[in-house]
Design a protein around this motif. Sequence first.
Motif, PDB file in Angstrom:
ATOM      1  N   ALA A 123     -76.646  10.326 -11.625  1.00 25.55           N
ATOM      2  CA  ALA A 123     -77.602   9.310 -12.098  1.00 25.55           C
ATOM      3  C   ALA A 123     -77.666   8.153 -11.100  1.00 25.55           C
ATOM      4  O   ALA A 123     -78.759   7.698 -10.723  1.00 25.55           O
ATOM      5  CB  ALA A 123     -77.197   8.801 -13.479  1.00 25.55           C
ATOM      6  N   ALA A 127     -81.426   8.411  -9.755  1.00 23.18           N
ATOM      7  CA  ALA A 127     -82.352   7.501 -10.454  1.00 23.18           C
ATOM      8  C   ALA A 127     -83.111   6.598  -9.468  1.00 23.18           C
ATOM      9  O   ALA A 127     -84.324   6.386  -9.641  1.00 23.18           O
ATOM     10  CB  ALA A 127     -81.606   6.677 -11.509  1.00 23.18           C
ATOM     11  N   LYS A 131     -87.124   6.239  -9.326  1.00 23.48           N
ATOM     12  CA  LYS A 131     -87.787   4.931  -9.450  1.00 23.48           C
ATOM     13  C   LYS A 131     -88.824   4.764  -8.334  1.00 23.48           C
ATOM     14  O   LYS A 131     -89.954   4.339  -8.581  1.00 23.48           O
ATOM     15  CB  LYS A 131     -86.723   3.827  -9.374  1.00 23.48           C
ATOM     16  N   LEU A 170     -77.480   5.623 -21.031  1.00 31.68           N
ATOM     17  CA  LEU A 170     -78.279   5.628 -19.798  1.00 31.68           C
ATOM     18  C   LEU A 170     -79.775   5.510 -20.103  1.00 31.68           C
ATOM     19  O   LEU A 170     -80.527   4.880 -19.349  1.00 31.68           O
ATOM     20  CB  LEU A 170     -77.998   6.921 -19.020  1.00 31.68           C
ATOM     21  N   SER A 171     -80.193   6.098 -21.220  1.00 32.00           N
ATOM     22  CA  SER A 171     -81.629   6.121 -21.531  1.00 32.00           C
ATOM     23  C   SER A 171     -82.179   4.705 -21.670  1.00 32.00           C
ATOM     24  O   SER A 171     -83.295   4.414 -21.224  1.00 32.00           O
ATOM     25  CB  SER A 171     -81.897   6.927 -22.810  1.00 32.00           C
ATOM     26  N   GLU A 173     -80.943   1.987 -20.272  1.00 33.73           N
ATOM     27  CA  GLU A 173     -80.891   1.313 -18.969  1.00 33.73           C
ATOM     28  C   GLU A 173     -82.051   1.741 -18.060  1.00 33.73           C
ATOM     29  O   GLU A 173     -82.556   0.935 -17.274  1.00 33.73           O
ATOM     30  CB  GLU A 173     -79.548   1.622 -18.301  1.00 33.73           C
ATOM     31  N   LEU A 174     -82.475   2.983 -18.174  1.00 35.64           N
ATOM     32  CA  LEU A 174     -83.449   3.505 -17.197  1.00 35.64           C
ATOM     33  C   LEU A 174     -84.900   3.535 -17.678  1.00 35.64           C
ATOM     34  O   LEU A 174     -85.801   3.706 -16.856  1.00 35.64           O
ATOM     35  CB  LEU A 174     -83.039   4.917 -16.745  1.00 35.64           C
ATOM     36  N   ASP A 177     -87.635   1.706 -15.863  1.00 37.22           N
ATOM     37  CA  ASP A 177     -88.108   2.313 -14.609  1.00 37.22           C
ATOM     38  C   ASP A 177     -88.910   3.593 -14.872  1.00 37.22           C
ATOM     39  O   ASP A 177     -89.099   4.408 -13.945  1.00 37.22           O
ATOM     40  CB  ASP A 177     -86.921   2.640 -13.693  1.00 37.22           C
ATOM     41  N   ILE A 179     -87.988   6.192 -16.484  1.00 29.50           N
ATOM     42  CA  ILE A 179     -87.143   7.398 -16.412  1.00 29.50           C
ATOM     43  C   ILE A 179     -86.683   7.711 -17.837  1.00 29.50           C
ATOM     44  O   ILE A 179     -86.010   6.898 -18.481  1.00 29.50           O
ATOM     45  CB  ILE A 179     -85.933   7.173 -15.484  1.00 29.50           C
TER      46      ILE A 179
END
Length: 262
Positions: A123, A127, A131, A170-171, A173-174, A177, A179
């Motif tokens: 990740a 990631a 991005k 993680l979902s 946090e991303l 962007d 993702i």
Amino acid sequence: MDLGLRGKTAVITGASVGIGLAIAEGLAAEGTDLVLAARGGERLEAEAAHIAEKHGVSATAVVADVATAAGTEAIIAAAAEKGGADILINNAGTGSNETVMEAPDEKWQAYWDLHVMAAVRLARGIAPQMKRRGGGVILHNASICAVQPLWYEPIYNVSKSALMMFSKTLSTELIPDNIRVNCVNAGLILTPDWIKTAKQLTAETGGNWEGYLQSVANEHAASKRFGTPEELANVFVFLSSERASYCIGSTYFVDGGMLKTI
Ligand code: NDP
């Protein structure tokens, strides 16, 4: 349904056999270019070449141990060479067999590195590539054992549960962007590993390995059968696509009715 996956690039770990290979086939059939990783080079390179020829996509084989930082760096670099990845499928993993009282620290650490740190490191490396490309999809192949344990494999249960929580965390946090991160919990999926185990367990009692597998399915799954790698791969392919655009931070069960709760 056009899934819009043509021309995307997907990284798949544990892609030389079983579920990972079926996901690779499923994405390649949609026109997705691939970066495929596993430790055993011969089988991986043969499958990558076969998929590339069959589906007219590019398929790069990366011989790497995802449980190590060096292994994940090699995968991240291979994806960067292709211009970056749009899809990451963290699939490499394996079952265990122990008791909490007897398993040494080293075994816990090895499964933590394989099931959790591989996903963390990939990740961190992939990631940023997503991005730069405007977004992406990260999927984690955990297991029904993340929420409904099998008692002979405590280390597997615990490390897959950690992977499921990592996915959720993680979902959030991303998603700024663009993702999308999700997790898939499979039940009994008939991969070559299951057949090998069944043959070993029945070798001295008549060799009825198919009967053994049926008894496992009867005991655990409401459907009384194993799923095929392709049945599971279909869900990964859908979740990889824009058709699943509102699927974010969830866990999807593909288990033939094995989950005993709501
Ligand atoms: P297989 O054992 O059939 O395949 C595992 C794949 O991962 C192989 O390509 C293997 O290649 C690779 N792999 C294993 N360890 C590493 C490593 N350290 N680094 C890189 N690659 C590695 O497994 P399945 O297809 O059955 O399972 C795939 C995933 O699905 C696993 O995470 C498993 O826990 C999960 N799962 C499986 C279920 C099932 O019933 N089959 C049910 C629920 C979840 P190589 O050995 O050459 O490295």
